[in-house]
Design a protein around this motif. Structure first.
Motif, PDB file in Angstrom:
ATOM      1  N   THR A  47       0.824  -1.212   0.000  1.00 20.47           N
ATOM      2  CA  THR A  47       0.000   0.000   0.000  1.00 20.47           C
ATOM      3  C   THR A  47       0.856   1.259   0.000  1.00 20.47           C
ATOM      4  OG1 THR A  47      -1.782  -1.160   1.163  1.00 20.47           O
ATOM      5  CG2 THR A  47      -1.829   1.252   1.207  1.00 20.47           C
ATOM      6  N   ILE A  48       1.893   1.281   0.816  1.00 21.66           N
ATOM      7  CA  ILE A  48       2.743   2.478   0.916  1.00 21.66           C
ATOM      8  C   ILE A  48       3.362   2.812  -0.435  1.00 21.66           C
ATOM      9  CG2 ILE A  48       4.880   3.399   1.909  1.00 21.66           C
ATOM     10  CD1 ILE A  48       4.107   1.931   4.530  1.00 21.66           C
ATOM     11  N   SER A  49       3.938   1.821  -1.093  1.00 20.69           N
ATOM     12  CA  SER A  49       4.589   2.115  -2.381  1.00 20.69           C
ATOM     13  C   SER A  49       3.576   2.322  -3.502  1.00 20.69           C
ATOM     14  CB  SER A  49       5.573   1.002  -2.750  1.00 20.69           C
ATOM     15  OG  SER A  49       4.917  -0.225  -2.894  1.00 20.69           O
ATOM     16  N   THR A  50       2.503   1.554  -3.525  1.00 24.47           N
ATOM     17  CA  THR A  50       1.502   1.690  -4.588  1.00 24.47           C
ATOM     18  C   THR A  50       0.910   3.087  -4.628  1.00 24.47           C
ATOM     19  OG1 THR A  50       0.933  -0.654  -4.505  1.00 24.47           O
ATOM     20  CG2 THR A  50      -0.719   0.830  -5.455  1.00 24.47           C
ATOM     21  N   TYR A  51       0.631   3.659  -3.447  1.00 21.02           N
ATOM     22  CA  TYR A  51      -0.002   4.974  -3.379  1.00 21.02           C
ATOM     23  C   TYR A  51       0.974   6.084  -3.010  1.00 21.02           C
ATOM     24  CZ  TYR A  51      -4.181   2.292  -4.010  1.00 21.02           C
ATOM     25  OH  TYR A  51      -5.122   1.447  -4.534  1.00 21.02           O
ATOM     26  N   SER A  52       2.265   5.782  -3.058  1.00 25.44           N
ATOM     27  CA  SER A  52       3.325   6.768  -2.796  1.00 25.44           C
ATOM     28  C   SER A  52       3.079   7.542  -1.500  1.00 25.44           C
ATOM     29  CB  SER A  52       3.458   7.736  -3.970  1.00 25.44           C
ATOM     30  OG  SER A  52       3.755   7.032  -5.152  1.00 25.44           O
ATOM     31  N   LEU A  53       2.711   6.828  -0.434  1.00 23.74           N
ATOM     32  CA  LEU A  53       2.516   7.485   0.857  1.00 23.74           C
ATOM     33  C   LEU A  53       3.858   7.983   1.360  1.00 23.74           C
ATOM     34  CD1 LEU A  53       0.026   5.020   2.585  1.00 23.74           C
ATOM     35  CD2 LEU A  53      -0.473   7.057   1.233  1.00 23.74           C
ATOM     36  N   ARG A  54       3.859   9.164   1.956  1.00 21.92           N
ATOM     37  CA  ARG A  54       5.083   9.792   2.442  1.00 21.92           C
ATOM     38  C   ARG A  54       4.827  10.427   3.793  1.00 21.92           C
ATOM     39  NH1 ARG A  54       6.890   6.918  -0.745  1.00 21.92           N
ATOM     40  NH2 ARG A  54       7.617   7.403  -2.815  1.00 21.92           N
ATOM     41  N   ILE A  55       5.886  10.540   4.580  1.00 26.07           N
ATOM     42  CA  ILE A  55       5.803  11.250   5.849  1.00 26.07           C
ATOM     43  C   ILE A  55       5.323  12.671   5.546  1.00 26.07           C
ATOM     44  CG2 ILE A  55       7.170  12.217   7.750  1.00 26.07           C
ATOM     45  CD1 ILE A  55       8.792   9.581   7.641  1.00 26.07           C
ATOM     46  N   GLY A  56       4.339  13.120   6.323  1.00 26.57           N
ATOM     47  CA  GLY A  56       3.757  14.447   6.122  1.00 26.57           C
ATOM     48  C   GLY A  56       2.420  14.410   5.403  1.00 26.57           C
ATOM     49  N   ASN A  57       2.150  13.327   4.638  1.00 27.68           N
ATOM     50  CA  ASN A  57       0.829  13.210   4.006  1.00 27.68           C
ATOM     51  C   ASN A  57      -0.240  13.155   5.079  1.00 27.68           C
ATOM     52  OD1 ASN A  57       1.895  10.871   1.431  1.00 27.68           O
ATOM     53  ND2 ASN A  57       1.732  13.071   1.281  1.00 27.68           N
ATOM     54  N   LYS A  58      -1.379  13.776   4.811  1.00 26.73           N
ATOM     55  CA  LYS A  58      -2.517  13.728   5.719  1.00 26.73           C
ATOM     56  C   LYS A  58      -3.524  12.730   5.167  1.00 26.73           C
ATOM     57  CE  LYS A  58      -6.066  16.666   7.798  1.00 26.73           C
ATOM     58  NZ  LYS A  58      -5.885  16.399   9.190  1.00 26.73           N
ATOM     59  N   LEU A  59      -4.001  11.851   6.030  1.00 25.91           N
ATOM     60  CA  LEU A  59      -4.966  10.829   5.612  1.00 25.91           C
ATOM     61  C   LEU A  59      -6.341  11.154   6.144  1.00 25.91           C
ATOM     62  CD1 LEU A  59      -2.951   7.551   6.251  1.00 25.91           C
ATOM     63  CD2 LEU A  59      -3.011   8.959   4.210  1.00 25.91           C
ATOM     64  N   GLU A  60      -7.348  10.754   5.406  1.00 25.89           N
ATOM     65  CA  GLU A  60      -8.726  10.837   5.852  1.00 25.89           C
ATOM     66  C   GLU A  60      -9.342   9.475   5.598  1.00 25.89           C
ATOM     67  OE1 GLU A  60     -12.357  12.894   3.859  1.00 25.89           O
ATOM     68  OE2 GLU A  60     -11.265  14.399   5.007  1.00 25.89           O
TER      69      GLU A  60
END
Length: 112
Positions: free
Chosen positions: A98-111
């Motif tokens: 999930t992290i790599s597929t959606y390019s999640l990064r420190i600082g991103n805000k999730l809802e």
């Protein structure tokens, strides 16, 4: 779940189950044999995780009070421990990749 990245919102098709009680947080995904598929769990309050008695790997995303990513770890294997992370108040346990597929990064805000 939506990810806020700079000026746009990206949808992530993952259903999040909320684990707020002590017993649910303690058990988490222990003893689960099937990999997560389009689902995850939110452990709150929580700032560390253990993978004892787990049969599957996960991606772990640690969030602060504003639901911003403060730490993340991909492909966390069974019998691993992630020690408490500064400013983390909850943890999203997600399918591996999930992290790599959606390019999640420190600082991103999730809802979610």
């Amino acid at each position: 779940m939506r990810v806020f990245k700079d000026a746009y919102i990206e949808q992530i098709p993952i259903k999040i189950h909320m684990y707020h009680t002590f017993s649910k947080r303690l058990r988490g995904l222990m003893f689960r044999k099937k990999p997560l598929n389009a689902e995850g769990i939110l452990l709150t309050p929580c700032n560390s995780i253990h993978m004892f008695f787990m049969y599957i790997a996960i991606d772990a995303v640690f969030l602060d009070n504003n639901d911003q990513i403060v730490y993340q770890k991909e492909n966390v294997k069974p019998w691993t421990v992630i020690l408490p992370k500064k400013n983390a108040v909850s943890v999203l346990e997600l399918p591996v990749g999930t992290i790599s597929t959606y390019s999640l990064r420190i600082g991103n805000k999730l809802e979610y």
